[in-house]
Design a protein around this motif. Structure first.
Motif, PDB file in Angstrom:
ATOM      1  N   GLN A  65       0.837  -1.196   0.000  1.00  0.00           N
ATOM      2  CA  GLN A  65       0.000   0.000   0.000  1.00  0.00           C
ATOM      3  C   GLN A  65       0.872   1.246   0.000  1.00  0.00           C
ATOM      4  O   GLN A  65       2.092   1.173   0.202  1.00  0.00           O
ATOM      5  CB  GLN A  65      -0.943   0.007   1.217  1.00  0.00           C
ATOM      6  CG  GLN A  65      -0.218  -0.041   2.557  1.00  0.00           C
ATOM      7  CD  GLN A  65      -1.125  -0.478   3.685  1.00  0.00           C
ATOM      8  OE1 GLN A  65      -1.526  -1.633   3.741  1.00  0.00           O
ATOM      9  NE2 GLN A  65      -1.451   0.455   4.588  1.00  0.00           N
ATOM     10  N   THR A  66       0.239   2.392  -0.220  1.00  0.00           N
ATOM     11  CA  THR A  66       0.974   3.653  -0.286  1.00  0.00           C
ATOM     12  C   THR A  66       0.521   4.657   0.764  1.00  0.00           C
ATOM     13  O   THR A  66       0.893   5.834   0.711  1.00  0.00           O
ATOM     14  CB  THR A  66       0.828   4.284  -1.683  1.00  0.00           C
ATOM     15  OG1 THR A  66      -0.555   4.500  -1.960  1.00  0.00           O
ATOM     16  CG2 THR A  66       1.459   3.394  -2.749  1.00  0.00           C
ATOM     17  N   ALA A  67      -0.295   4.226   1.707  1.00  0.00           N
ATOM     18  CA  ALA A  67      -0.754   5.100   2.785  1.00  0.00           C
ATOM     19  C   ALA A  67      -0.807   4.303   4.084  1.00  0.00           C
ATOM     20  O   ALA A  67      -1.057   3.092   4.076  1.00  0.00           O
ATOM     21  CB  ALA A  67      -2.125   5.689   2.467  1.00  0.00           C
ATOM     22  N   LEU A  68      -0.554   4.990   5.188  1.00  0.00           N
ATOM     23  CA  LEU A  68      -0.598   4.351   6.509  1.00  0.00           C
ATOM     24  C   LEU A  68      -1.324   5.244   7.494  1.00  0.00           C
ATOM     25  O   LEU A  68      -1.000   6.439   7.629  1.00  0.00           O
ATOM     26  CB  LEU A  68       0.813   4.070   7.030  1.00  0.00           C
ATOM     27  CG  LEU A  68       1.615   2.944   6.372  1.00  0.00           C
ATOM     28  CD1 LEU A  68       3.018   2.896   6.965  1.00  0.00           C
ATOM     29  CD2 LEU A  68       0.917   1.610   6.533  1.00  0.00           C
ATOM     30  N   ALA A  69      -2.280   4.664   8.203  1.00  0.00           N
ATOM     31  CA  ALA A  69      -2.939   5.379   9.291  1.00  0.00           C
ATOM     32  C   ALA A  69      -2.014   5.438  10.498  1.00  0.00           C
ATOM     33  O   ALA A  69      -0.956   4.800  10.537  1.00  0.00           O
ATOM     34  CB  ALA A  69      -4.248   4.674   9.644  1.00  0.00           C
ATOM     35  N   VAL A  70      -2.398   6.174  11.495  1.00  0.00           N
ATOM     36  CA  VAL A  70      -1.590   6.317  12.715  1.00  0.00           C
ATOM     37  C   VAL A  70      -1.357   4.941  13.348  1.00  0.00           C
ATOM     38  O   VAL A  70      -2.306   4.154  13.509  1.00  0.00           O
ATOM     39  CB  VAL A  70      -2.290   7.260  13.707  1.00  0.00           C
ATOM     40  CG1 VAL A  70      -1.500   7.349  15.008  1.00  0.00           C
ATOM     41  CG2 VAL A  70      -2.452   8.649  13.087  1.00  0.00           C
ATOM     42  N   GLU A  71      -0.111   4.622  13.646  1.00  0.00           N
ATOM     43  CA  GLU A  71       0.330   3.376  14.266  1.00  0.00           C
ATOM     44  C   GLU A  71       0.187   2.153  13.354  1.00  0.00           C
ATOM     45  O   GLU A  71       0.435   1.032  13.789  1.00  0.00           O
ATOM     46  CB  GLU A  71      -0.390   3.121  15.601  1.00  0.00           C
ATOM     47  CG  GLU A  71      -0.119   4.188  16.643  1.00  0.00           C
ATOM     48  CD  GLU A  71      -0.764   3.860  17.983  1.00  0.00           C
ATOM     49  OE1 GLU A  71      -1.527   2.871  18.057  1.00  0.00           O
ATOM     50  OE2 GLU A  71      -0.504   4.593  18.953  1.00  0.00           O
TER      51      GLU A  71
END
Length: 201
Positions: A65-71
Motif C-alpha cells: 500500500q501507499t498510505a498508513l494510518a496512525v500506528e
C-alpha cells in the motif's frame, strides 16, 4: 441562569515514520538469492500518504500500500543476488502529509562467500591423470597421496576424503582455513595390469 465554559484544543500534527530492514543472516553463498523484509510504521499522529520505499543499490522493493494510518505498519519485500565479499545496502522510505515530506532509512549487510575445495591425487609421487603412467611391479607397495586445498574464502569443516577403490582415506585434520593445504596418504599393494582409482573430497 446558564453558564457555558468550553475549552477547545487543537492537536498539533506530528508526521513521522520508521523503517526496519532485515535480510538473510550469516554468510551467504555468492549467487544465492537474498530476501529482504522491510517493515514501515507510521509513528506519528496523522495519516501518511504517497509512501515510497527504495533501496540505494537499485534493488526493487514491493509494498502492499501507499498510505498508513496512525500506528499502522506494512511489510514490504525485496530480493537480490548475493555478490562476493562484504555488501551493504540502505532501505529508505518517504511519505507526505499536507505538503510536508517525512523520511527514514535503515541499513542491511551480508558477506558473500565462495566456498570451494580442490584435491590432487598422486601415485608414488606421480600426477598420474594422463599417460605415461607410473610402472610398478605387482606385489610392491604403492603410496597414494591426496593433496587437499581450501581454494575458497571461508573455513571449511567436516572434510572427508574417499577413494573409490580404497574407501575412507585418513587425513590429519577435518577443517581447513582459506588457502591452507593438507596431505592425506594411504598405501596398498600393486596388482597386475592397468589400475585406476579416484580420490574425492
Amino acid at each position: 441562569v446558564t453558564d457555558d465554559d468550553s475549552d477547545t484544543q487543537t492537536l498539533e500534527a506530528a508526521p513521522a515514520l520508521s523503517i526496519d530492514k532485515t535480510g538473510d543472516v550469516g554468510p551467504v553463498a555468492v549467487s544465492d538469492v537474498i530476501h529482504y523484509s522491510i517493515t514501515v510504521t507510521n509513528t506519528g499522529n496523522v495519516t501518511l500518504t504517497d509512501l515510497i520505499v527504495t533501496d540505494d543499490q537499485g534493488v526493487a522493493v514491493t509494498c502492499p500500500q501507499t498510505a498508513l494510518a496512525v500506528e499502522e505498519s506494512m511489510v514490504c519485500s525485496a530480493s537480490g543476488t548475493a555478490s562476493a565479499g562484504q555488501y551493504a545496502n540502505r532501505g529508505s522510505v518517504q511519505a507526505e502529509y499536507d505538503g510536508q515530506t517525512v523520511i527514514d532509512a535503515d541499513d542491511s549487510h551480508y558477506f558473500g562467500i565462495s566456498p570451494s575445495i580442490e584435491i590432487q591425487k598422486y601415485t608414488n609421487g606421480w600426477d598420474a591423470d594422463e599417460e605415461p603412467w607410473p610402472t610398478v611391479y605387482a606385489g610392491e607397495v604403492v603410496t597414494w597421496t591426496y593433496v587437499v586445498t581450501n581454494t575458497g574464502d571461508i573455513t571449511l569443516t567436516d572434510i572427508v576424503v574417499t577413494d573409490d577403490q580404497l574407501g575412507l582415506v585418513d587425513c590429519p585434520v577435518l577443517s581447513l582455513d582459506p588457502a591452507i593445504t593438507m596431505t592425506c596418504e594411504v598405501t596398498g599393494t600393486a596388482v597386475s595390469g592397468t589400475y585406476a582409482n579416484v580420490g574425492t573430497v
